[in-house]
Design a protein around this motif. Sequence first.
Motif, PDB file in Angstrom:
ATOM      1  N   THR A  79       0.832  -1.206   0.000  1.00 61.22           N
ATOM      2  CA  THR A  79       0.000   0.000   0.000  1.00 61.22           C
ATOM      3  C   THR A  79       0.865   1.253   0.000  1.00 61.22           C
ATOM      4  O   THR A  79       0.594   2.217  -0.722  1.00 61.22           O
ATOM      5  CB  THR A  79      -0.936   0.012   1.223  1.00 61.22           C
ATOM      6  OG1 THR A  79      -1.735  -1.184   1.215  1.00 61.22           O
ATOM      7  CG2 THR A  79      -1.867   1.222   1.187  1.00 61.22           C
ATOM      8  N   ALA A  80       1.927   1.237   0.815  1.00 59.45           N
ATOM      9  CA  ALA A  80       2.835   2.388   0.866  1.00 59.45           C
ATOM     10  C   ALA A  80       3.542   2.579  -0.476  1.00 59.45           C
ATOM     11  O   ALA A  80       3.727   3.713  -0.929  1.00 59.45           O
ATOM     12  CB  ALA A  80       3.852   2.193   1.987  1.00 59.45           C
ATOM     13  N   LEU A  81       3.919   1.486  -1.108  1.00 60.45           N
ATOM     14  CA  LEU A  81       4.579   1.572  -2.417  1.00 60.45           C
ATOM     15  C   LEU A  81       3.684   2.229  -3.461  1.00 60.45           C
ATOM     16  O   LEU A  81       4.143   2.991  -4.305  1.00 60.45           O
ATOM     17  CB  LEU A  81       4.971   0.170  -2.901  1.00 60.45           C
ATOM     18  CG  LEU A  81       6.323  -0.379  -2.443  1.00 60.45           C
ATOM     19  CD1 LEU A  81       6.449  -1.854  -2.804  1.00 60.45           C
ATOM     20  CD2 LEU A  81       7.464   0.415  -3.059  1.00 60.45           C
ATOM     21  N   ARG A  82       2.393   1.946  -3.376  1.00 58.03           N
ATOM     22  CA  ARG A  82       1.449   2.455  -4.366  1.00 58.03           C
ATOM     23  C   ARG A  82       1.429   3.981  -4.388  1.00 58.03           C
ATOM     24  O   ARG A  82       1.205   4.597  -5.424  1.00 58.03           O
ATOM     25  CB  ARG A  82       0.049   1.914  -4.060  1.00 58.03           C
ATOM     26  CG  ARG A  82      -0.981   2.214  -5.134  1.00 58.03           C
ATOM     27  CD  ARG A  82      -2.221   1.360  -4.943  1.00 58.03           C
ATOM     28  NE  ARG A  82      -2.816   1.544  -3.622  1.00 58.03           N
ATOM     29  CZ  ARG A  82      -3.831   0.808  -3.164  1.00 58.03           C
ATOM     30  NH1 ARG A  82      -4.330  -0.168  -3.910  1.00 58.03           N
ATOM     31  NH2 ARG A  82      -4.327   1.025  -1.956  1.00 58.03           N
ATOM     32  N   GLY A  83       1.700   4.604  -3.252  1.00 54.07           N
ATOM     33  CA  GLY A  83       1.650   6.059  -3.190  1.00 54.07           C
ATOM     34  C   GLY A  83       3.000   6.737  -3.095  1.00 54.07           C
ATOM     35  O   GLY A  83       3.076   7.947  -2.892  1.00 54.07           O
ATOM     36  N   VAL A  84       4.091   5.972  -3.236  1.00 56.63           N
ATOM     37  CA  VAL A  84       5.423   6.541  -3.071  1.00 56.63           C
ATOM     38  C   VAL A  84       5.832   7.326  -4.314  1.00 56.63           C
ATOM     39  O   VAL A  84       5.465   6.983  -5.440  1.00 56.63           O
ATOM     40  CB  VAL A  84       6.451   5.420  -2.760  1.00 56.63           C
ATOM     41  CG1 VAL A  84       6.832   4.656  -4.036  1.00 56.63           C
ATOM     42  CG2 VAL A  84       7.695   5.980  -2.102  1.00 56.63           C
ATOM     43  N   ALA A  85       6.587   8.393  -4.103  1.00 59.82           N
ATOM     44  CA  ALA A  85       7.050   9.224  -5.224  1.00 59.82           C
ATOM     45  C   ALA A  85       8.557   9.110  -5.416  1.00 59.82           C
ATOM     46  O   ALA A  85       9.069   9.269  -6.522  1.00 59.82           O
ATOM     47  CB  ALA A  85       6.666  10.686  -4.987  1.00 59.82           C
ATOM     48  N   SER A  86       9.267   8.848  -4.340  1.00 55.24           N
ATOM     49  CA  SER A  86      10.721   8.790  -4.387  1.00 55.24           C
ATOM     50  C   SER A  86      11.226   7.391  -4.740  1.00 55.24           C
ATOM     51  O   SER A  86      10.848   6.409  -4.087  1.00 55.24           O
ATOM     52  CB  SER A  86      11.288   9.196  -3.014  1.00 55.24           C
ATOM     53  OG  SER A  86      12.649   8.834  -2.901  1.00 55.24           O
ATOM     54  N   PRO A  87      12.093   7.271  -5.748  1.00 53.65           N
ATOM     55  CA  PRO A  87      12.688   5.971  -6.086  1.00 53.65           C
ATOM     56  C   PRO A  87      13.474   5.382  -4.919  1.00 53.65           C
ATOM     57  O   PRO A  87      13.472   4.167  -4.720  1.00 53.65           O
ATOM     58  CB  PRO A  87      13.606   6.299  -7.265  1.00 53.65           C
ATOM     59  CG  PRO A  87      13.025   7.524  -7.876  1.00 53.65           C
ATOM     60  CD  PRO A  87      12.480   8.315  -6.719  1.00 53.65           C
ATOM     61  N   VAL A  88      14.138   6.246  -4.150  1.00 54.82           N
ATOM     62  CA  VAL A  88      14.916   5.772  -3.000  1.00 54.82           C
ATOM     63  C   VAL A  88      14.001   5.139  -1.963  1.00 54.82           C
ATOM     64  O   VAL A  88      14.281   4.053  -1.438  1.00 54.82           O
ATOM     65  CB  VAL A  88      15.725   6.927  -2.370  1.00 54.82           C
ATOM     66  CG1 VAL A  88      16.406   6.456  -1.084  1.00 54.82           C
ATOM     67  CG2 VAL A  88      16.745   7.462  -3.356  1.00 54.82           C
ATOM     68  N   MET A  89      12.884   5.813  -1.667  1.00 53.93           N
ATOM     69  CA  MET A  89      11.940   5.272  -0.691  1.00 53.93           C
ATOM     70  C   MET A  89      11.327   3.973  -1.186  1.00 53.93           C
ATOM     71  O   MET A  89      11.120   3.036  -0.410  1.00 53.93           O
ATOM     72  CB  MET A  89      10.836   6.300  -0.408  1.00 53.93           C
ATOM     73  CG  MET A  89       9.836   5.850   0.661  1.00 53.93           C
ATOM     74  SD  MET A  89      10.614   5.350   2.233  1.00 53.93           S
ATOM     75  CE  MET A  89      11.335   6.926   2.755  1.00 53.93           C
ATOM     76  N   ALA A  90      11.054   3.905  -2.492  1.00 54.56           N
ATOM     77  CA  ALA A  90      10.518   2.665  -3.064  1.00 54.56           C
ATOM     78  C   ALA A  90      11.513   1.525  -2.865  1.00 54.56           C
ATOM     79  O   ALA A  90      11.141   0.410  -2.462  1.00 54.56           O
ATOM     80  CB  ALA A  90      10.219   2.855  -4.547  1.00 54.56           C
ATOM     81  N   GLY A  91      12.788   1.819  -3.115  1.00 52.92           N
ATOM     82  CA  GLY A  91      13.818   0.805  -2.934  1.00 52.92           C
ATOM     83  C   GLY A  91      13.931   0.352  -1.492  1.00 52.92           C
ATOM     84  O   GLY A  91      14.077  -0.845  -1.213  1.00 52.92           O
ATOM     85  N   ILE A  92      13.833   1.297  -0.551  1.00 49.60           N
ATOM     86  CA  ILE A  92      13.914   0.960   0.873  1.00 49.60           C
ATOM     87  C   ILE A  92      12.757   0.052   1.279  1.00 49.60           C
ATOM     88  O   ILE A  92      12.940  -0.941   2.008  1.00 49.60           O
ATOM     89  CB  ILE A  92      13.917   2.243   1.739  1.00 49.60           C
ATOM     90  CG1 ILE A  92      15.235   3.005   1.540  1.00 49.60           C
ATOM     91  CG2 ILE A  92      13.717   1.909   3.207  1.00 49.60           C
ATOM     92  CD1 ILE A  92      15.267   4.375   2.188  1.00 49.60           C
ATOM     93  N   LEU A  93      11.558   0.354   0.806  1.00 48.51           N
ATOM     94  CA  LEU A  93      10.388  -0.461   1.140  1.00 48.51           C
ATOM     95  C   LEU A  93      10.529  -1.881   0.594  1.00 48.51           C
ATOM     96  O   LEU A  93      10.217  -2.864   1.286  1.00 48.51           O
ATOM     97  CB  LEU A  93       9.119   0.186   0.582  1.00 48.51           C
ATOM     98  CG  LEU A  93       8.625   1.441   1.307  1.00 48.51           C
ATOM     99  CD1 LEU A  93       7.522   2.129   0.511  1.00 48.51           C
ATOM    100  CD2 LEU A  93       8.115   1.077   2.707  1.00 48.51           C
ATOM    101  N   ILE A  94      11.032  -1.998  -0.640  1.00 50.48           N
ATOM    102  CA  ILE A  94      11.188  -3.330  -1.240  1.00 50.48           C
ATOM    103  C   ILE A  94      12.273  -4.116  -0.519  1.00 50.48           C
ATOM    104  O   ILE A  94      12.144  -5.329  -0.286  1.00 50.48           O
ATOM    105  CB  ILE A  94      11.492  -3.209  -2.744  1.00 50.48           C
ATOM    106  CG1 ILE A  94      10.342  -2.505  -3.466  1.00 50.48           C
ATOM    107  CG2 ILE A  94      11.702  -4.599  -3.358  1.00 50.48           C
ATOM    108  CD1 ILE A  94      10.658  -2.109  -4.898  1.00 50.48           C
ATOM    109  N   VAL A  95      13.363  -3.444  -0.140  1.00 46.54           N
ATOM    110  CA  VAL A  95      14.434  -4.114   0.616  1.00 46.54           C
ATOM    111  C   VAL A  95      13.904  -4.614   1.954  1.00 46.54           C
ATOM    112  O   VAL A  95      14.246  -5.718   2.392  1.00 46.54           O
ATOM    113  CB  VAL A  95      15.637  -3.169   0.821  1.00 46.54           C
ATOM    114  CG1 VAL A  95      16.603  -3.744   1.864  1.00 46.54           C
ATOM    115  CG2 VAL A  95      16.379  -2.948  -0.492  1.00 46.54           C
TER     116      VAL A  95
END
Length: 432
Positions: free
Chosen positions: A327-343
């Motif tokens: 759910t958080a990934l769906r609304g993320v704008a930053s590539p860095v934050m997306a990477g952190i969530l996936i990690v």
Amino acid sequence: MSQHITPQEIEQLTPSQRIYAIVGASSGNLVEWFDFYIYSFCALYFSAAFFPSGNPTTQLLNTAGIFAAGFLMRPIGGWMFGRIADRYGRKNSMLISVLMMCGGSLMIAVLPTYAQIGTAAPALLLLARLFQGLSVGGEYGTSATYMSEVAQPGRRGFFASFQYVTLIGGQLLALLVLVVLQQLLTEAELKAWGWRIPFVLGACAALVSLYLRRSLTETTNASERKRKEAGSVATLLKDHRRAFITVLGFTAGGSLIFYTFTTYMQKYLVNTVGMDTKTASAIMTVVLVIYMCLQPVFGALSDRIGRKTSMMWFGGLAAIATVPIMTALRGVASPVMAGILIVCALAIVSLYTSISGLIKAEMFPVEVRALGVGLSYAVANAIFGGSAEYVALWFKQAGMESNFYWYVSVMCAISFIVSLRMPDPTKSGMLK
């Protein structure tokens, strides 16, 4: 070194001998997954050569169908090579497996196109993929079994984790080869003949692995292989049904979440999050490198806290965290934050993948170990792992994408319950 290693001799192996055995066994795993995934990555370039429809989508669907056919061959490969490994030795099974992958890759590399031989071209492509599907299906169980048997007692989690290091490494290597070719060749050259290069490289790498595996020492003896129970599906399902069902239970959730946060995640970042393809590819490349490096860390952790504890933490955390992370990934704008969530998600998955093969091997006796590991994994992986992307896209198309998050969570909750109820494999005494 003798042709057969006893448990006592395994304990006395030098570090260099043990590392060579692990490298030899895992090298084939890297090659197998490189060859299997390079097909998917290169499909964009060779699909028109085998399916001359004017519609690119139709061409890709046809090549994807052949990819799926290879995926569905895995349970047959798990059964066939598991039986070979239990009846004729782990080493022989691994040699045949990597040789088949070599043959399949070489066959694709030299295949004539539809323009040259007509409908025989896609038929031969399908045949090559069926060979590769059988090979990959058999590789997992046999290599996992061998690595668990040759690993140092007390550090089995650490050593066995290199199976997924090479599995992820194979995907990364396939991606890297494609990126290099994209820089060196034009799109026209890639479509004309450049797509054949990765398959030639895969076949050559398989020969290197074959050479390394030739000098591996067998970990079972003749008396174990000659037992009437050796490699028997009837014995497996009759005498070890609980272990088989247990492995099916936690592999279903483990495979599903693994494919969700690896192969499907790039499409999720593009189709749902709204990132461009290059950004999504860059994120996933970095993430997969980190994920690969996490495997030995979590494998070593399992040696300290126990395999059952690792599996319980995996199931529990995955069930709780999947919906919030997706759910958080769906609304993320930053590539860095997306990477952190996936990690973060893949760190949880690492509790399972780092010991995936080992925990299965520790649940079966030697005479049906390779069969039990390979068949149970291949069945659950084909049903739940292989369908992950299709199910996710189906929910999205139906306007119920968040239901997929809950589906993954429920399957991981089942993995938690199964792990909670299973006996501690490290105390079973089966893996000596």
